[in-house]
Design a protein around this motif. Structure first.
Motif, PDB file in Angstrom:
ATOM      1  N   TYR A 140       0.822  -1.210   0.000  1.00 55.33           N
ATOM      2  CA  TYR A 140       0.000   0.000   0.000  1.00 55.33           C
ATOM      3  C   TYR A 140       0.862   1.269   0.000  1.00 55.33           C
ATOM      4  O   TYR A 140       0.546   2.237  -0.681  1.00 55.33           O
ATOM      5  CB  TYR A 140      -0.949   0.014   1.190  1.00 55.33           C
ATOM      6  CG  TYR A 140      -2.134  -0.921   1.096  1.00 55.33           C
ATOM      7  CD1 TYR A 140      -2.378  -1.673  -0.045  1.00 55.33           C
ATOM      8  CD2 TYR A 140      -3.021  -1.042   2.148  1.00 55.33           C
ATOM      9  CE1 TYR A 140      -3.472  -2.526  -0.130  1.00 55.33           C
ATOM     10  CE2 TYR A 140      -4.120  -1.892   2.080  1.00 55.33           C
ATOM     11  CZ  TYR A 140      -4.343  -2.629   0.940  1.00 55.33           C
ATOM     12  OH  TYR A 140      -5.425  -3.471   0.870  1.00 55.33           O
ATOM     13  N   LYS A 141       1.915   1.234   0.763  1.00 46.04           N
ATOM     14  CA  LYS A 141       2.826   2.394   0.828  1.00 46.04           C
ATOM     15  C   LYS A 141       3.405   2.668  -0.560  1.00 46.04           C
ATOM     16  O   LYS A 141       3.368   3.814  -1.045  1.00 46.04           O
ATOM     17  CB  LYS A 141       3.949   2.143   1.831  1.00 46.04           C
ATOM     18  CG  LYS A 141       4.983   3.236   1.867  1.00 46.04           C
ATOM     19  CD  LYS A 141       6.188   2.793   2.699  1.00 46.04           C
ATOM     20  CE  LYS A 141       7.421   3.401   2.169  1.00 46.04           C
ATOM     21  NZ  LYS A 141       8.454   2.613   1.671  1.00 46.04           N
ATOM     22  N   ASN A 142       3.945   1.644  -1.196  1.00 38.53           N
ATOM     23  CA  ASN A 142       4.537   1.813  -2.529  1.00 38.53           C
ATOM     24  C   ASN A 142       3.494   2.217  -3.562  1.00 38.53           C
ATOM     25  O   ASN A 142       3.756   3.059  -4.429  1.00 38.53           O
ATOM     26  CB  ASN A 142       5.260   0.539  -2.962  1.00 38.53           C
ATOM     27  CG  ASN A 142       6.543   0.336  -2.174  1.00 38.53           C
ATOM     28  OD1 ASN A 142       7.205   1.294  -1.798  1.00 38.53           O
ATOM     29  ND2 ASN A 142       6.881  -0.914  -1.913  1.00 38.53           N
ATOM     30  N   LYS A 143       2.306   1.637  -3.463  1.00 34.19           N
ATOM     31  CA  LYS A 143       1.224   2.005  -4.393  1.00 34.19           C
ATOM     32  C   LYS A 143       0.831   3.467  -4.187  1.00 34.19           C
ATOM     33  O   LYS A 143       0.613   4.199  -5.155  1.00 34.19           O
ATOM     34  CB  LYS A 143       0.020   1.093  -4.201  1.00 34.19           C
ATOM     35  CG  LYS A 143      -1.055   1.312  -5.246  1.00 34.19           C
ATOM     36  CD  LYS A 143      -2.164   0.287  -5.168  1.00 34.19           C
ATOM     37  CE  LYS A 143      -3.166   0.553  -6.274  1.00 34.19           C
ATOM     38  NZ  LYS A 143      -4.323  -0.303  -6.205  1.00 34.19           N
ATOM     39  N   GLY A 144       0.768   3.887  -2.937  1.00 34.72           N
ATOM     40  CA  GLY A 144       0.448   5.282  -2.648  1.00 34.72           C
ATOM     41  C   GLY A 144       1.480   6.231  -3.228  1.00 34.72           C
ATOM     42  O   GLY A 144       1.136   7.235  -3.865  1.00 34.72           O
ATOM     43  N   ILE A 145       2.764   5.903  -3.029  1.00 32.19           N
ATOM     44  CA  ILE A 145       3.837   6.747  -3.579  1.00 32.19           C
ATOM     45  C   ILE A 145       3.756   6.767  -5.101  1.00 32.19           C
ATOM     46  O   ILE A 145       3.897   7.828  -5.722  1.00 32.19           O
ATOM     47  CB  ILE A 145       5.218   6.261  -3.091  1.00 32.19           C
ATOM     48  CG1 ILE A 145       5.353   6.503  -1.584  1.00 32.19           C
ATOM     49  CG2 ILE A 145       6.334   6.974  -3.841  1.00 32.19           C
ATOM     50  CD1 ILE A 145       6.584   5.871  -0.962  1.00 32.19           C
ATOM     51  N   ASP A 146       3.506   5.606  -5.709  1.00 29.70           N
ATOM     52  CA  ASP A 146       3.394   5.538  -7.180  1.00 29.70           C
ATOM     53  C   ASP A 146       2.242   6.403  -7.690  1.00 29.70           C
ATOM     54  O   ASP A 146       2.395   7.136  -8.672  1.00 29.70           O
ATOM     55  CB  ASP A 146       3.180   4.091  -7.636  1.00 29.70           C
ATOM     56  CG  ASP A 146       4.423   3.221  -7.458  1.00 29.70           C
ATOM     57  OD1 ASP A 146       5.531   3.780  -7.320  1.00 29.70           O
ATOM     58  OD2 ASP A 146       4.271   1.981  -7.447  1.00 29.70           O
ATOM     59  N   GLU A 147       1.102   6.320  -7.024  1.00 28.93           N
ATOM     60  CA  GLU A 147      -0.063   7.093  -7.474  1.00 28.93           C
ATOM     61  C   GLU A 147       0.151   8.597  -7.275  1.00 28.93           C
ATOM     62  O   GLU A 147      -0.232   9.396  -8.138  1.00 28.93           O
ATOM     63  CB  GLU A 147      -1.325   6.616  -6.756  1.00 28.93           C
ATOM     64  CG  GLU A 147      -1.771   5.241  -7.217  1.00 28.93           C
ATOM     65  CD  GLU A 147      -3.050   4.750  -6.552  1.00 28.93           C
ATOM     66  OE1 GLU A 147      -3.794   5.580  -5.979  1.00 28.93           O
ATOM     67  OE2 GLU A 147      -3.303   3.533  -6.612  1.00 28.93           O
ATOM     68  N   ILE A 148       0.741   8.973  -6.163  1.00 22.00           N
ATOM     69  CA  ILE A 148       1.032  10.397  -5.934  1.00 22.00           C
ATOM     70  C   ILE A 148       2.025  10.886  -6.983  1.00 22.00           C
ATOM     71  O   ILE A 148       1.874  11.978  -7.543  1.00 22.00           O
ATOM     72  CB  ILE A 148       1.562  10.633  -4.504  1.00 22.00           C
ATOM     73  CG1 ILE A 148       0.465  10.332  -3.470  1.00 22.00           C
ATOM     74  CG2 ILE A 148       2.067  12.068  -4.345  1.00 22.00           C
ATOM     75  CD1 ILE A 148       0.958  10.270  -2.033  1.00 22.00           C
ATOM     76  N   THR A 149       3.033  10.064  -7.280  1.00 17.46           N
ATOM     77  CA  THR A 149       4.021  10.419  -8.299  1.00 17.46           C
ATOM     78  C   THR A 149       3.341  10.623  -9.647  1.00 17.46           C
ATOM     79  O   THR A 149       3.651  11.581 -10.368  1.00 17.46           O
ATOM     80  CB  THR A 149       5.106   9.325  -8.399  1.00 17.46           C
ATOM     81  OG1 THR A 149       5.751   9.193  -7.131  1.00 17.46           O
ATOM     82  CG2 THR A 149       6.143   9.669  -9.456  1.00 17.46           C
ATOM     83  N   SER A 150       2.400   9.749  -9.985  1.00 14.61           N
ATOM     84  CA  SER A 150       1.660   9.889 -11.250  1.00 14.61           C
ATOM     85  C   SER A 150       0.889  11.205 -11.290  1.00 14.61           C
ATOM     86  O   SER A 150       0.863  11.892 -12.314  1.00 14.61           O
ATOM     87  CB  SER A 150       0.675   8.731 -11.435  1.00 14.61           C
ATOM     88  OG  SER A 150       1.350   7.520 -11.539  1.00 14.61           O
ATOM     89  N   MET A 151       0.265  11.544 -10.161  1.00 14.61           N
ATOM     90  CA  MET A 151      -0.494  12.808 -10.106  1.00 14.61           C
ATOM     91  C   MET A 151       0.451  14.007 -10.244  1.00 14.61           C
ATOM     92  O   MET A 151       0.127  14.973 -10.938  1.00 14.61           O
ATOM     93  CB  MET A 151      -1.284  12.893  -8.809  1.00 14.61           C
ATOM     94  CG  MET A 151      -2.454  11.941  -8.736  1.00 14.61           C
ATOM     95  SD  MET A 151      -3.355  12.146  -7.174  1.00 14.61           S
ATOM     96  CE  MET A 151      -3.312  10.471  -6.527  1.00 14.61           C
ATOM     97  N   PHE A 152       1.624  13.940  -9.608  1.00 13.46           N
ATOM     98  CA  PHE A 152       2.597  15.029  -9.730  1.00 13.46           C
ATOM     99  C   PHE A 152       3.104  15.129 -11.159  1.00 13.46           C
ATOM    100  O   PHE A 152       3.256  16.219 -11.679  1.00 13.46           O
ATOM    101  CB  PHE A 152       3.768  14.792  -8.766  1.00 13.46           C
ATOM    102  CG  PHE A 152       3.613  15.481  -7.429  1.00 13.46           C
ATOM    103  CD1 PHE A 152       4.492  16.483  -7.041  1.00 13.46           C
ATOM    104  CD2 PHE A 152       2.609  15.124  -6.557  1.00 13.46           C
ATOM    105  CE1 PHE A 152       4.371  17.109  -5.819  1.00 13.46           C
ATOM    106  CE2 PHE A 152       2.465  15.740  -5.324  1.00 13.46           C
ATOM    107  CZ  PHE A 152       3.340  16.744  -4.955  1.00 13.46           C
ATOM    108  N   ASP A 153       3.373  13.970 -11.788  1.00 10.66           N
ATOM    109  CA  ASP A 153       3.832  13.970 -13.184  1.00 10.66           C
ATOM    110  C   ASP A 153       2.780  14.565 -14.103  1.00 10.66           C
ATOM    111  O   ASP A 153       3.095  15.325 -15.004  1.00 10.66           O
ATOM    112  CB  ASP A 153       4.161  12.539 -13.647  1.00 10.66           C
ATOM    113  CG  ASP A 153       5.568  12.102 -13.255  1.00 10.66           C
ATOM    114  OD1 ASP A 153       6.410  12.989 -12.991  1.00 10.66           O
ATOM    115  OD2 ASP A 153       5.809  10.885 -13.207  1.00 10.66           O
ATOM    116  N   LEU A 154       1.525  14.206 -13.876  1.00 10.29           N
ATOM    117  CA  LEU A 154       0.437  14.743 -14.684  1.00 10.29           C
ATOM    118  C   LEU A 154       0.384  16.263 -14.552  1.00 10.29           C
ATOM    119  O   LEU A 154       0.237  16.968 -15.532  1.00 10.29           O
ATOM    120  CB  LEU A 154      -0.910  14.121 -14.264  1.00 10.29           C
ATOM    121  CG  LEU A 154      -2.146  14.609 -15.014  1.00 10.29           C
ATOM    122  CD1 LEU A 154      -2.034  14.240 -16.494  1.00 10.29           C
ATOM    123  CD2 LEU A 154      -3.396  13.998 -14.414  1.00 10.29           C
ATOM    124  N   GLY A 155       0.549  16.753 -13.338  1.00  9.80           N
ATOM    125  CA  GLY A 155       0.540  18.203 -13.097  1.00  9.80           C
ATOM    126  C   GLY A 155       1.684  18.900 -13.805  1.00  9.80           C
ATOM    127  O   GLY A 155       1.535  20.013 -14.304  1.00  9.80           O
TER     128      GLY A 155
END
Length: 159
Positions: A140-155
């Protein structure tokens, strides 16, 4: 710095960054300008160094220098205040952005991210609080970091 590294940095240093924001707010509110009157007064009434005046013309160089210094002092005060303000706003934006991304995560993942990074719980405490195994916590921790990273990349791609 890669986006994932940056996201991990923000998460790991979340509390310290909040303290930095408070410090910047304090510095901005408590910022004390250099008093130009004091500077001008000290320059205008400076004593001579036992030098004799050889002409009868009165020199106004000291006053001109003081006025120029006054303008420079005002500009420096303004720039210093603006720099503190910019740093404060940029840091606040990044934390707001991070919080927004965390809030968009699935509830279980969001809870894990908050417990590990924001509440600074140990792995065993986080496992107990979230009622999951260490393996699931790690996932869950790694998935959370991955998803946040995706949102930051999208931004970043949109900007």
């Amino acid at each position: 710095m890669e986006t994932r590294e940056y996201v991990e940095y923000l998460l790991k240093n979340y509390r310290e960054i909040l303290k930095d924001i408070d410090q910047l707010k304090f510095e901005y509110e408590a910022f004390k300008d250099i008093e130009s009157d004091e500077v001008i007064e000290s320059l205008s009434f400076s004593s001579s160094n036992n030098e004799r005046v050889t002409t009868s013309n009165i020199s106004d160089k000291t006053c001109k220098i003081a006025l120029v210094y006054n303008e420079v002092t005002k500009r420096m005060n303004k720039e210093s205040r603006q720099e503190i303000y910019k740093m404060m706003k940029a840091t606040e934006f990044e934390i707001t952005r991070l919080n927004y991304c965390i809030d968009r995560l699935e509830p279980q993942i969001k809870e894990v991210v908050k417990e590990i990074f924001m509440n600074k719980l140990s792995w065993s405490e986080a496992c107990t609080k979230c009622s999951i195994s260490e393996k699931t916590l790690s996932k869950y921790k790694n998935k959370g970091i991955d998803e946040i990273t995706s949102m930051f990349d999208l931004g970043r791609r949109v900007s």
